[in-house]
Design an enzyme around this catalytic site. Sequence first.
Site, PDB file in Angstrom:
ATOM      1  N   GLN A 102       0.535   3.797 -19.714  1.00 51.70           N
ATOM      2  CA  GLN A 102      -0.733   4.141 -20.371  1.00 51.70           C
ATOM      3  C   GLN A 102      -1.011   5.628 -20.205  1.00 51.70           C
ATOM      4  OE1 GLN A 102      -3.717   0.758 -19.180  1.00 51.70           O
ATOM      5  NE2 GLN A 102      -2.077   0.856 -17.682  1.00 51.70           N
ATOM      6  N   HIS A 120      -0.420   4.924 -25.090  1.00 49.37           N
ATOM      7  CA  HIS A 120      -1.586   5.670 -25.575  1.00 49.37           C
ATOM      8  C   HIS A 120      -1.218   7.037 -26.107  1.00 49.37           C
ATOM      9  CE1 HIS A 120      -4.172   2.932 -22.797  1.00 49.37           C
ATOM     10  NE2 HIS A 120      -3.979   2.386 -23.978  1.00 49.37           N
ATOM     11  N   CYS A 131      -1.026  18.050 -42.862  1.00 47.99           N
ATOM     12  CA  CYS A 131       0.301  17.761 -43.439  1.00 47.99           C
ATOM     13  C   CYS A 131       1.043  16.676 -42.663  1.00 47.99           C
ATOM     14  CB  CYS A 131       1.142  19.039 -43.521  1.00 47.99           C
ATOM     15  SG  CYS A 131       1.746  19.648 -41.928  1.00 47.99           S
ATOM     16  N   ASN A 215      -0.632  -1.092  -5.941  1.00 50.20           N
ATOM     17  CA  ASN A 215      -1.877  -0.376  -6.201  1.00 50.20           C
ATOM     18  C   ASN A 215      -2.542   0.005  -4.888  1.00 50.20           C
ATOM     19  OD1 ASN A 215      -2.551   0.142  -8.984  1.00 50.20           O
ATOM     20  ND2 ASN A 215      -2.704  -2.078  -9.306  1.00 50.20           N
ATOM     21  N   ALA A 234       1.534   4.605  -4.247  1.00 48.47           N
ATOM     22  CA  ALA A 234       2.743   4.421  -5.048  1.00 48.47           C
ATOM     23  C   ALA A 234       3.840   5.396  -4.613  1.00 48.47           C
ATOM     24  CB  ALA A 234       2.423   4.620  -6.532  1.00 48.47           C
TER      25      ALA A 234
HETATM   26 ZN    ZN Z   1       0.106  21.115 -41.161  1.00 47.70          ZN
END
Ligand code: ZN
Length: 248
Positions: A102, A120, A131, A215, A234
């Site tokens: 995420q 995400h 464009c 966690n 972690a």
């Molecule tokens: Zn552009």
Amino acid sequence: MANHALDNAARILGQARCTIAFTGAGISVESGIPPFRGPGGVWSKYDPAMFEKAYFKQHPQEVWPLLKTIFYDTLARARPNPAHYALADLEAAGRLAGVITQNIDGLHQAAGSRTVHEYHGSTRRMQCLACRAFFDSASISLERLPPPCPACGGTLKPDFIFFSEPIPFEVHRAATDLAQASDVCLIVGTGGEVMPAGRIPHLVKSAGGTVIEINLYETRYSYGFSDIFLQGKAGTLLPELAEKTLAA
Ligand SMILES: [Zn+2]
């Protein structure tokens, strides 16, 4: 006690047919990236309405300085930590099929992970709203804001999900397919509060798979959902787990 759980987790990873890692903000905190949610989180300091895509399109000159401060200045200093490297090591050794993250910080790739589904989006890419061309953020100067599209002069938007933007179909499909093909899900640094991403571990579990969670704090996964909950940093636990898994 903790060691027993860690040994169990290493044994499961060693025997798994296909393991995925599902990661969130907690894995990058030790890299100096502040969490976005919760008390003191980035989102508590700004009006979320500023990060709606429609607002951004109309007021890029107002929102871009915030994007630069919150994301690009912070990320320029961030480096992968031992947790990111441990996942890259597991993948290189054939013990991890990929990472579904995420996070938008690109630190998994910086650590050497190859299969990374950025649920995400990413700060590392920008897209022109006029464009539709994509650009590597490293090639875009943020001296002048908003940065103009090198191709057409249009407004560039970071290629991550703004509030109320849908998950791009391709990444949702790829992440879902990978999760459904997996028999072990390693959750790292996330409580799965954000939907639909938070349902990724459920795809593994509902197909009979095993969930291992790392966690710092208890989450809604920790009791009754995760098969093994390893509580701690972690950056400490994941390297130990990877080492035990690869030594077996
Ligand atoms: Zn552009």
